[in-house]
Design a protein around this motif. Structure first.
Motif, PDB file in Angstrom:
ATOM      1  N   LEU A  86       0.836  -1.192   0.000  1.00 48.11           N
ATOM      2  CA  LEU A  86       0.000   0.000   0.000  1.00 48.11           C
ATOM      3  C   LEU A  86       0.872   1.243   0.000  1.00 48.11           C
ATOM      4  O   LEU A  86       1.870   1.305   0.721  1.00 48.11           O
ATOM      5  N   ALA A  87       0.478   2.244  -0.769  1.00 44.30           N
ATOM      6  CA  ALA A  87       1.227   3.498  -0.830  1.00 44.30           C
ATOM      7  C   ALA A  87       1.126   4.235   0.503  1.00 44.30           C
ATOM      8  O   ALA A  87       0.151   4.096   1.242  1.00 44.30           O
ATOM      9  N   LYS A  88       2.140   5.039   0.776  1.00 42.66           N
ATOM     10  CA  LYS A  88       2.194   5.792   2.029  1.00 42.66           C
ATOM     11  C   LYS A  88       0.941   6.649   2.224  1.00 42.66           C
ATOM     12  O   LYS A  88       0.409   6.738   3.339  1.00 42.66           O
ATOM     13  N   GLY A  89       0.449   7.264   1.183  1.00 42.15           N
ATOM     14  CA  GLY A  89      -0.680   8.179   1.303  1.00 42.15           C
ATOM     15  C   GLY A  89      -2.046   7.529   1.279  1.00 42.15           C
ATOM     16  O   GLY A  89      -3.064   8.225   1.388  1.00 42.15           O
ATOM     17  N   ASN A  90      -2.110   6.208   1.159  1.00 35.84           N
ATOM     18  CA  ASN A  90      -3.412   5.541   1.117  1.00 35.84           C
ATOM     19  C   ASN A  90      -4.092   5.647   2.479  1.00 35.84           C
ATOM     20  O   ASN A  90      -3.510   5.291   3.501  1.00 35.84           O
ATOM     21  N   PRO A  91      -5.326   6.151   2.540  1.00 36.54           N
ATOM     22  CA  PRO A  91      -5.996   6.345   3.835  1.00 36.54           C
ATOM     23  C   PRO A  91      -6.242   5.047   4.605  1.00 36.54           C
ATOM     24  O   PRO A  91      -6.448   5.074   5.822  1.00 36.54           O
ATOM     25  N   GLN A  92      -6.226   3.920   3.920  1.00 37.42           N
ATOM     26  CA  GLN A  92      -6.420   2.633   4.593  1.00 37.42           C
ATOM     27  C   GLN A  92      -5.120   2.068   5.171  1.00 37.42           C
ATOM     28  O   GLN A  92      -5.149   1.063   5.873  1.00 37.42           O
ATOM     29  N   ASN A  93      -4.000   2.705   4.870  1.00 41.63           N
ATOM     30  CA  ASN A  93      -2.699   2.195   5.285  1.00 41.63           C
ATOM     31  C   ASN A  93      -2.444   2.511   6.757  1.00 41.63           C
ATOM     32  O   ASN A  93      -2.238   3.659   7.126  1.00 41.63           O
ATOM     33  N   PHE A  94      -2.447   1.473   7.592  1.00 43.41           N
ATOM     34  CA  PHE A  94      -2.092   1.608   8.997  1.00 43.41           C
ATOM     35  C   PHE A  94      -0.672   1.091   9.250  1.00 43.41           C
ATOM     36  O   PHE A  94      -0.315   0.755  10.367  1.00 43.41           O
ATOM     37  N   TYR A  95       0.080   0.999   8.178  1.00 42.35           N
ATOM     38  CA  TYR A  95       1.530   0.789   8.220  1.00 42.35           C
ATOM     39  C   TYR A  95       1.906  -0.614   8.696  1.00 42.35           C
ATOM     40  O   TYR A  95       1.266  -1.575   8.295  1.00 42.35           O
ATOM     41  N   THR A  96       2.908  -0.720   9.545  1.00 36.04           N
ATOM     42  CA  THR A  96       3.570  -1.993   9.801  1.00 36.04           C
ATOM     43  C   THR A  96       3.304  -2.493  11.214  1.00 36.04           C
ATOM     44  O   THR A  96       3.231  -1.706  12.155  1.00 36.04           O
ATOM     45  N   PHE A  97       3.214  -3.816  11.349  1.00 39.08           N
ATOM     46  CA  PHE A  97       3.115  -4.422  12.676  1.00 39.08           C
ATOM     47  C   PHE A  97       4.184  -5.506  12.806  1.00 39.08           C
ATOM     48  O   PHE A  97       4.812  -5.900  11.830  1.00 39.08           O
ATOM     49  N   GLY A  98       4.386  -5.976  14.023  1.00 40.70           N
ATOM     50  CA  GLY A  98       5.354  -7.043  14.261  1.00 40.70           C
ATOM     51  C   GLY A  98       6.505  -6.626  15.150  1.00 40.70           C
ATOM     52  O   GLY A  98       7.537  -7.295  15.185  1.00 40.70           O
ATOM     53  N   PHE A  99       6.324  -5.533  15.908  1.00 42.43           N
ATOM     54  CA  PHE A  99       7.398  -5.020  16.764  1.00 42.43           C
ATOM     55  C   PHE A  99       7.317  -5.631  18.158  1.00 42.43           C
ATOM     56  O   PHE A  99       6.244  -6.024  18.625  1.00 42.43           O
ATOM     57  N   THR A 100       8.471  -5.643  18.825  1.00 45.16           N
ATOM     58  CA  THR A 100       8.530  -6.186  20.177  1.00 45.16           C
ATOM     59  C   THR A 100       7.845  -5.267  21.178  1.00 45.16           C
ATOM     60  O   THR A 100       7.242  -5.720  22.151  1.00 45.16           O
ATOM     61  N   GLU A 101       7.946  -3.974  20.941  1.00 48.56           N
ATOM     62  CA  GLU A 101       7.289  -3.009  21.814  1.00 48.56           C
ATOM     63  C   GLU A 101       6.745  -1.848  20.991  1.00 48.56           C
ATOM     64  O   GLU A 101       7.130  -1.650  19.843  1.00 48.56           O
ATOM     65  N   LYS A 102       5.817  -1.096  21.592  1.00 48.82           N
ATOM     66  CA  LYS A 102       5.181   0.050  20.943  1.00 48.82           C
ATOM     67  C   LYS A 102       4.575  -0.324  19.584  1.00 48.82           C
ATOM     68  O   LYS A 102       4.697   0.411  18.610  1.00 48.82           O
ATOM     69  N   ASP A 103       3.918  -1.476  19.562  1.00 45.75           N
ATOM     70  CA  ASP A 103       3.275  -1.942  18.325  1.00 45.75           C
ATOM     71  C   ASP A 103       1.825  -1.457  18.334  1.00 45.75           C
ATOM     72  O   ASP A 103       0.886  -2.205  18.596  1.00 45.75           O
ATOM     73  N   TYR A 104       1.649  -0.162  18.031  1.00 42.24           N
ATOM     74  CA  TYR A 104       0.345   0.484  18.172  1.00 42.24           C
ATOM     75  C   TYR A 104      -0.700  -0.058  17.211  1.00 42.24           C
ATOM     76  O   TYR A 104      -1.901   0.052  17.469  1.00 42.24           O
ATOM     77  N   VAL A 105      -0.264  -0.655  16.119  1.00 47.19           N
ATOM     78  CA  VAL A 105      -1.212  -1.198  15.145  1.00 47.19           C
ATOM     79  C   VAL A 105      -2.089  -2.278  15.784  1.00 47.19           C
ATOM     80  O   VAL A 105      -3.248  -2.457  15.415  1.00 47.19           O
ATOM     81  N   LEU A 106      -1.553  -2.969  16.787  1.00 43.65           N
ATOM     82  CA  LEU A 106      -2.300  -4.068  17.413  1.00 43.65           C
ATOM     83  C   LEU A 106      -3.590  -3.587  18.077  1.00 43.65           C
ATOM     84  O   LEU A 106      -4.523  -4.368  18.251  1.00 43.65           O
ATOM     85  N   ARG A 107      -3.646  -2.306  18.420  1.00 47.99           N
ATOM     86  CA  ARG A 107      -4.876  -1.775  18.999  1.00 47.99           C
ATOM     87  C   ARG A 107      -6.013  -1.836  17.982  1.00 47.99           C
ATOM     88  O   ARG A 107      -7.176  -2.029  18.340  1.00 47.99           O
ATOM     89  N   GLY A 108      -5.672  -1.661  16.724  1.00 43.33           N
ATOM     90  CA  GLY A 108      -6.670  -1.813  15.669  1.00 43.33           C
ATOM     91  C   GLY A 108      -7.120  -3.254  15.528  1.00 43.33           C
ATOM     92  O   GLY A 108      -8.310  -3.536  15.339  1.00 43.33           O
ATOM     93  N   PHE A 109      -6.166  -4.200  15.638  1.00 37.00           N
ATOM     94  CA  PHE A 109      -6.519  -5.624  15.580  1.00 37.00           C
ATOM     95  C   PHE A 109      -7.507  -5.970  16.695  1.00 37.00           C
ATOM     96  O   PHE A 109      -8.463  -6.728  16.489  1.00 37.00           O
ATOM     97  N   GLU A 110      -7.274  -5.411  17.891  1.00 37.24           N
ATOM     98  CA  GLU A 110      -8.097  -5.742  19.051  1.00 37.24           C
ATOM     99  C   GLU A 110      -9.527  -5.225  18.907  1.00 37.24           C
ATOM    100  O   GLU A 110     -10.462  -5.807  19.471  1.00 37.24           O
ATOM    101  N   GLU A 111      -9.716  -4.143  18.170  1.00 39.37           N
ATOM    102  CA  GLU A 111     -11.063  -3.611  17.943  1.00 39.37           C
ATOM    103  C   GLU A 111     -11.789  -4.339  16.817  1.00 39.37           C
ATOM    104  O   GLU A 111     -13.017  -4.217  16.683  1.00 39.37           O
ATOM    105  N   ALA A 112     -11.046  -5.065  15.995  1.00 41.12           N
ATOM    106  CA  ALA A 112     -11.650  -5.749  14.855  1.00 41.12           C
ATOM    107  C   ALA A 112     -12.497  -6.929  15.321  1.00 41.12           C
ATOM    108  O   ALA A 112     -12.261  -7.518  16.385  1.00 41.12           O
TER     109      ALA A 112
END
Length: 527
Positions: free
Chosen positions: A238-264
């Motif tokens: 996904l391009a950087k400017g795509n509004p659906q792009n919530f970027y990257t996950f898989g970090f040991t800490e500060k993996d903020y994307v996981l909050r979106g997974f938890e709401e899904a």
């Protein structure tokens, strides 16, 4: 015709253009046969690990198996790390090693170890040639196994007495791998499950790139309208400017994307390799999953599959779309996307400053990159920063090793990348620790006349380990060192180097370096 000639004929038949390696006594017949080939260029390297890393990255970018060569004993064990890395990153690689003659293998023989057994745990297939007339079958099978999902590494052990035998066999015909699709009922079931959900979150992985299915995935993403996260190795789908792009996950800490997974209420997981991150670390709430891949889902308590679509992604995704996927636009709470962009330094601050941070360096790389730019990341703390901050223009333009995650891949990987895509601009980003592991391959690069840019982050430490130890023990041990003068060292290999101490200097030097033709340029970045 001797057996080693047959090996080369079979490699030519598979479309091999390059073989990376180091020759020893037990492979001199194969070397002699390679010297006569008009289709294959043999590339002598300075360390077998470098040969395997070159084959790995060549395979990832070209989509065709990279081939590397080593002699028996220490040559084969030096090759091991790079081969294991390719296998865990699912890069197609075929490695060939020499071996002492079959007549000696029952004895305690000089330099003899059982290479076939050593490689079994780190390859898809490890085989010894026991009869010269079986070479065409073994080579054909090796390339087939290396490329079928999930791709990986194969090792062929060639005893020296077999290599010298006379045979009359010929290469076998190369046939395409079949492209399977899910059953119509499975497609219907998955579409019904997806349409019944309210908050689906899409997760995309590296298999999409391997199967050249980025366009098909983008069609699914656009039709669904839901948020999307990418694994380290799938960045750029996904391009950087795509509004659906919530970027990257898989970090040991500060993996903020996981909050979106938890709401899904549903995770649509497309082409994700669990070698990058186990579900127990990103799906703690056990959100139901639609698994879409060429391979069946692993059995995992934290990966509760409710529908499974198995088949070639490029073929099956349009079929899935044709089942009537409903628009499911939603956003996680708390303006999560903006928080991710701020925390990951994805959006550069207005005005900026002259601080030479890894984030500032990555934004400078973004400003000079085009659709013809490939970035190779070595392993270290900067790899985590690249996974968080850097945004490639499109898929397969960022090469990150995230399976075995071995340091030292960047410089030899840049050589493999340039040979696979000579029209591309290659930028490799490495730390001082990883750089010195395979720095000698600069001689290989100069001899080949290839061009790429090395961004060398110079801080005299293994920063990831320093940070980890200081967080746990409030101190660090055994992870700092002194460095040579990298400019002088590079010049010794005939490579032009430039030292920078602020971001303005860096951006100017980087712009000049990416425009250099037929030249390797090293930028020594004093962090």
């Amino acid at each position: 015709m001797k057996a080693s000639d047959v090996v080369v004929n079979c490699l030519e038949n598979e479309g091999v253009k390059y073989v990376f390696g180091i020759i020893g006594k037990e492979v001199i017949d194969l070397a002699d046969s390679l010297s006569k080939s008009e289709k294959i260029k043999y590339i002598p390297v300075r360390h077998e690990q470098g040969a395997a890393f070159m084959a790995d990255v060549y395979g990832r970018i070209s989509g065709k198996p990279g081939v590397c060569l080593a002699t028996l004993g220490p040559g084969a064990t030096n090759l091991l790390t790079g081969v294991a890395s390719a296998n865990l990153d699912h890069s197609p690689v075929v490695a060939i090693t020499g071996q002492t003659g079959l007549e000696k293998q029952h004895k305690n023989t000089h330099q003899y170890i059982d290479i076939q057994r050593v490689y079994e745990p780190v390859t898809k297939w490890s085989v010894q040639v026991k009869a010269a007339d079986r070479i065409p079958e073994i080579i054909r099978k090796s390339f087939r196994i290396a490329t079928e999902e999930k791709p990986g590494a194969v090792v062929i052990e060639l005893p020296e007495n077999i290599a010298m035998e006379n045979v009359t066999t010929k290469p076998l015909a190369v046939t395409c791998l079949p492209k399977s699709v899910p059953a119509a009922e499975s497609l219907k079931q998955a579409a019904q499950l997806l349409n019944a959900s309210n908050r689906p979150f899409i997760i995309v992985g590296n298999e999409i790139i391997r199967q050249d299915a980025a366009n098909e995935v983008q069609m699914i993403i656009e039709q669904l309208g839901s948020p999307v996260a990418q694994s380290f190795m799938a960045k750029g789908i996904l391009a950087k400017g795509n509004p659906q792009n919530f970027y990257t996950f898989g970090f040991t800490e500060k993996d903020y994307v996981l909050r979106g997974f938890e709401e899904a209420d549903l995770l649509v997981v497309i082409g994700f390799d669990m070698i990058e991150k186990l579900p127990s670390e990103w799906n703690k709430k056990k959100v139901p999953v639609i698994h879409i891949s060429a391979s069946a889902a692993d059995v995992d308590e934290y990966y509760p599959v409710k529908a499974e679509l198995i088949g070639n992604l490029k073929v099956q995704l349009p079929l899935f779309l044709s089942n009537g996927i409903h628009f499911k636009r939603w956003l996680p709470s708390g303006d999560l996307k903006a928080r991710i962009e701020e925390s990951y330094s994805i959006i550069e601050q207005a005005g900026g400053n002259s601080s030479l941070t890894i984030e500032a360096i990555l934004h400078a790389v973004e400003r000079v990159q085009t659709k013809e730019t490939i970035v190779i990341s070595d392993v270290g703390s900067h790899k985590v920063s690249i996974a968080r901050t850097y945004q490639p223009v499109q898929a397969n333009q960022l090469i990150i090793s995230n399976g075995l995650a071995s340091m030292g891949i960047a410089i030899p990987g840049a050589i493999g990348a340039k040979l696979a895509a000579p029209e591309k601009t290659i930028i490799c980003i490495t730390g001082d620790g990883g750089a010195l592991m395979n720095f000698s391959e600069l001689e290989t690069a100069k001899r080949l006349g290839v061009s790429f840019v090395i961004v060398l982050l110079n801080n005299s430490m293994l920063k990831l380990e320093v940070d980890t130890m200081e967080k746990k023990f409030a101190d660090s041990f055994g992870v700092t060192f002194s460095n040579p003068d990298f400019i002088q060292l590079a010049e010794g290999y005939g490579v032009r180097g430039k030292r920078v101490i602020n971001i303005l200097e860096f951006e100017g030097v980087l712009t000049e370096a990416v425009n250099a033709n037929n030249e390797v340029v090293l930028i020594d970045v004093i962090m």
